[in-house]
Write an enzyme that holds these catalytic residues in place. Sequence first.
Site, PDB file in Angstrom:
ATOM      1  N   ILE A 155       1.192  -1.062   0.354  1.00 29.12           N
ATOM      2  CA  ILE A 155       0.345   0.457  -0.304  1.00 29.12           C
ATOM      3  C   ILE A 155       0.577   1.616   0.322  1.00 29.12           C
ATOM      4  CG2 ILE A 155      -1.881   1.135   1.361  1.00 29.12           C
ATOM      5  CD1 ILE A 155      -2.685  -1.481   2.537  1.00 29.12           C
ATOM      6  N   ARG A 234      -4.214   1.652  11.134  1.00 28.24           N
ATOM      7  CA  ARG A 234      -4.559   0.976  12.158  1.00 28.24           C
ATOM      8  C   ARG A 234      -4.610   1.659  13.214  1.00 28.24           C
ATOM      9  NH1 ARG A 234      -6.237  -2.641   9.175  1.00 28.24           N
ATOM     10  NH2 ARG A 234      -6.417  -4.656   9.880  1.00 28.24           N
ATOM     11  N   ASP A 258      -8.800   6.702   8.594  1.00 25.66           N
ATOM     12  CA  ASP A 258      -9.585   6.011   8.168  1.00 25.66           C
ATOM     13  C   ASP A 258     -10.504   4.771   9.539  1.00 25.66           C
ATOM     14  OD1 ASP A 258     -11.672   4.487   6.455  1.00 25.66           O
ATOM     15  OD2 ASP A 258      -9.774   3.064   6.230  1.00 25.66           O
ATOM     16  N   GLU A 263     -12.441   1.041  17.771  1.00 27.32           N
ATOM     17  CA  GLU A 263     -12.948   1.511  16.588  1.00 27.32           C
ATOM     18  C   GLU A 263     -14.165   0.559  16.538  1.00 27.32           C
ATOM     19  OE1 GLU A 263     -10.597   1.378  13.026  1.00 27.32           O
ATOM     20  OE2 GLU A 263     -11.180  -0.651  12.302  1.00 27.32           O
ATOM     21  N   HIS A 295     -13.273   3.024   8.400  1.00 27.63           N
ATOM     22  CA  HIS A 295     -12.429   1.449   7.673  1.00 27.63           C
ATOM     23  C   HIS A 295     -12.846   0.746   6.158  1.00 27.63           C
ATOM     24  CE1 HIS A 295      -9.510  -1.358   9.652  1.00 27.63           C
ATOM     25  NE2 HIS A 295      -9.490  -0.995   8.412  1.00 27.63           N
TER      26      HIS A 295
HETATM   27  P1  NAD Z   1       2.552  -5.421   3.819  1.00 29.07           P
HETATM   28  O1  NAD Z   1       3.162  -6.477   4.043  1.00 29.07           O
HETATM   29  O2  NAD Z   1       2.787  -5.086   2.142  1.00 29.07           O
HETATM   30  O3  NAD Z   1       3.712  -3.814   4.197  1.00 29.07           O
HETATM   31  C1  NAD Z   1       3.690  -2.911   5.300  1.00 29.07           C
HETATM   32  C2  NAD Z   1       5.361  -2.413   5.667  1.00 29.07           C
HETATM   33  O4  NAD Z   1       5.176  -1.866   6.773  1.00 29.07           O
HETATM   34  C3  NAD Z   1       6.180  -3.548   5.059  1.00 29.07           C
HETATM   35  O5  NAD Z   1       7.354  -2.988   4.515  1.00 29.07           O
HETATM   36  C4  NAD Z   1       6.639  -3.346   6.505  1.00 29.07           C
HETATM   37  O6  NAD Z   1       8.231  -3.716   6.609  1.00 29.07           O
HETATM   38  C5  NAD Z   1       6.737  -2.415   6.971  1.00 29.07           C
HETATM   39  N1  NAD Z   1       6.683  -2.230   8.206  1.00 29.07           N
HETATM   40  C6  NAD Z   1       6.708  -2.968   9.097  1.00 29.07           C
HETATM   41  N2  NAD Z   1       6.664  -2.933  10.751  1.00 29.07           N
HETATM   42  C7  NAD Z   1       6.998  -1.298  10.119  1.00 29.07           C
HETATM   43  C8  NAD Z   1       7.662  -0.002  11.767  1.00 29.07           C
HETATM   44  N3  NAD Z   1       7.329  -0.238  12.727  1.00 29.07           N
HETATM   45  N4  NAD Z   1       7.732   0.990  10.527  1.00 29.07           N
HETATM   46  C9  NAD Z   1       7.351   1.204   9.641  1.00 29.07           C
HETATM   47  N5  NAD Z   1       6.991   0.705   9.067  1.00 29.07           N
HETATM   48  C10 NAD Z   1       7.057  -0.706   8.977  1.00 29.07           C
HETATM   49  O7  NAD Z   1       1.143  -4.506   3.930  1.00 29.07           O
HETATM   50  P2  NAD Z   1      -0.522  -3.202   3.486  1.00 29.07           P
HETATM   51  O8  NAD Z   1      -0.738  -4.111   1.874  1.00 29.07           O
HETATM   52  O9  NAD Z   1       0.815  -2.347   2.571  1.00 29.07           O
HETATM   53  O10 NAD Z   1      -0.732  -3.127   4.404  1.00 29.07           O
HETATM   54  C11 NAD Z   1      -0.075  -2.076   5.430  1.00 29.07           C
HETATM   55  C12 NAD Z   1      -1.206  -2.276   6.505  1.00 29.07           C
HETATM   56  O11 NAD Z   1      -2.726  -1.245   5.597  1.00 29.07           O
HETATM   57  C13 NAD Z   1      -1.698  -3.597   6.840  1.00 29.07           C
HETATM   58  O12 NAD Z   1      -0.965  -4.369   8.119  1.00 29.07           O
HETATM   59  C14 NAD Z   1      -3.503  -3.145   7.827  1.00 29.07           C
HETATM   60  O13 NAD Z   1      -3.243  -2.447   8.996  1.00 29.07           O
HETATM   61  C15 NAD Z   1      -3.848  -2.009   6.603  1.00 29.07           C
HETATM   62  N6  NAD Z   1      -4.665  -2.095   5.639  1.00 29.07           N
HETATM   63  C16 NAD Z   1      -5.727  -0.648   6.260  1.00 29.07           C
HETATM   64  C17 NAD Z   1      -6.880  -1.051   5.167  1.00 29.07           C
HETATM   65  C18 NAD Z   1      -8.150  -0.364   5.116  1.00 29.07           C
HETATM   66  O14 NAD Z   1      -9.472  -0.764   4.762  1.00 29.07           O
HETATM   67  N7  NAD Z   1      -8.339   0.769   6.164  1.00 29.07           N
HETATM   68  C19 NAD Z   1      -6.875  -2.472   4.020  1.00 29.07           C
HETATM   69  C20 NAD Z   1      -5.613  -2.929   4.420  1.00 29.07           C
HETATM   70  C21 NAD Z   1      -4.551  -2.899   4.685  1.00 29.07           C
HETATM   71  C1  COI Z   2      -7.518  -5.240   5.857  1.00 26.26           C
HETATM   72  O1  COI Z   2      -7.490  -5.796   4.949  1.00 26.26           O
HETATM   73  O2  COI Z   2      -6.564  -5.296   6.899  1.00 26.26           O
HETATM   74  C2  COI Z   2      -8.242  -4.509   6.024  1.00 26.26           C
HETATM   75  O3  COI Z   2      -7.864  -3.454   7.464  1.00 26.26           O
HETATM   76  C3  COI Z   2      -9.501  -4.495   5.291  1.00 26.26           C
HETATM   77  C4  COI Z   2     -10.700  -4.711   6.617  1.00 26.26           C
HETATM   78  C5  COI Z   2     -12.242  -5.182   5.890  1.00 26.26           C
HETATM   79  C6  COI Z   2     -10.391  -5.186   7.581  1.00 26.26           C
END
Ligand code: NAD
Ligand code: COI
Length: 331
Positions: A155, A234, A258, A263, A295
């Site tokens: 992301i 998160r 978000d 939450e 979210h």
């Molecule tokens: P990912 O695993 O591809 O990337 C996470 C990155 O964070 C990695 O490069 C990792 O090295 C880095 N990281 C780990 N610990 C860290 C720290 N202490 N400081 C800085 N960087 C650190 O994951 P992603 O697919 O990019 O997703 C990231 C996060 O987004 C998920 O873990 C989830 O919590 C959140 N998310 C939210 C939604 C939403 O709807 N709001 C949806 C999907 C994911």
């Molecule tokens: C995730 O995919 O990690 C999200 O935060 C999405 C949510 C629907 C749980």
Amino acid sequence: MKMIAFSVRDDEEPFFREWSTKNNIQVDLIKDPLTDETMDKINGHDAVLALQTGEYPKSLFNKAQSLGIKVFSIRNVGVDNVDLKEASANNIAVTNVPAYSPTAIAEFSVTLLLQLLRKIDNFRKRSEQQDFRWEGNVGQEIHDKTIGVIGTGRIGKAAISIYRGFGAKIVAYDPYPDSKLAAEGIYVDSKEELYQKADIITLHMPASLKDKHMIDAQAISEMKDGVYLINTARGLLIDTAALIDGLKSGKVAGAGLDTYENESPLFNHDLRGKEIKDPLFNELRELENVIVTPHVAFYTDTAVKNMVRLSLNSAKSVIETGTADSIVNAE
Ligand code: NAD
Ligand code: COI
């Protein structure tokens, strides 16, 4: 083979039904979340599919093992609410969907920022009153800003690519830097260095307890005056009380959130007409320079389709072969 899916929404149902027909596998669909009250429904199945942001029942994996469940497949990315050790101790594979659409979340995070920078909410509220004046709502451009990206995984990378389209400068922090991005020289050595350099800070890292309230009063004090914070990662990562102080003092110019640390009783629930008994949340959402969304950064048609299909494929793979690429509790 029989599977059961919890928290199934209407928009997911057609994708479950389509996959079930195509693969000739029964998938029972339950609208309720997986809780102590609904957990007995897993009896008679090989796989459990779930998606929720709150905690799963404490006895889930113990019970699941006794009932012959082989795989617990979540339809989302984050695994912070799953007790992976307990799953392993009970020989249950946990799978996630690591990449259902990173751009969905990245695009949403940029949308939050644009809304804040261009005061869209203020103009909308004024328009509703037939007040079409400009004064007091001068905006800012992304183009001339330095964006601090914390977490450069799927992301974070998608967000960087969008911000580059705006012509912004990027600084990033990740304990596991990406080699291609490192070669471009975008990384700083510490979060503290990023706090000092960034006009906008966007969080794209996973949540673990060690990072609880990573953005606290001390971290905020190290940031630039007038910083903007965007959190689609998160809620646990931000000390909400400290953020509220920062927003009230003007140290933080705006926040696009978000996710929120408490939450789960709020988001994805219909609380119309009900009193919200969370003073911290009430104080936060009263602030003018805050946008709170429930979210939903993930919530696009592309993502929903992929979340359903990929989680079902993983569950099927574990049952048929004993493994899947997306297992997150492999030792
Ligand atoms: P990912 O695993 O591809 O990337 C996470 C990155 O964070 C990695 O490069 C990792 O090295 C880095 N990281 C780990 N610990 C860290 C720290 N202490 N400081 C800085 N960087 C650190 O994951 P992603 O697919 O990019 O997703 C990231 C996060 O987004 C998920 O873990 C989830 O919590 C959140 N998310 C939210 C939604 C939403 O709807 N709001 C949806 C999907 C994911
Ligand atoms: C995730 O995919 O990690 C999200 O935060 C999405 C949510 C629907 C749980």
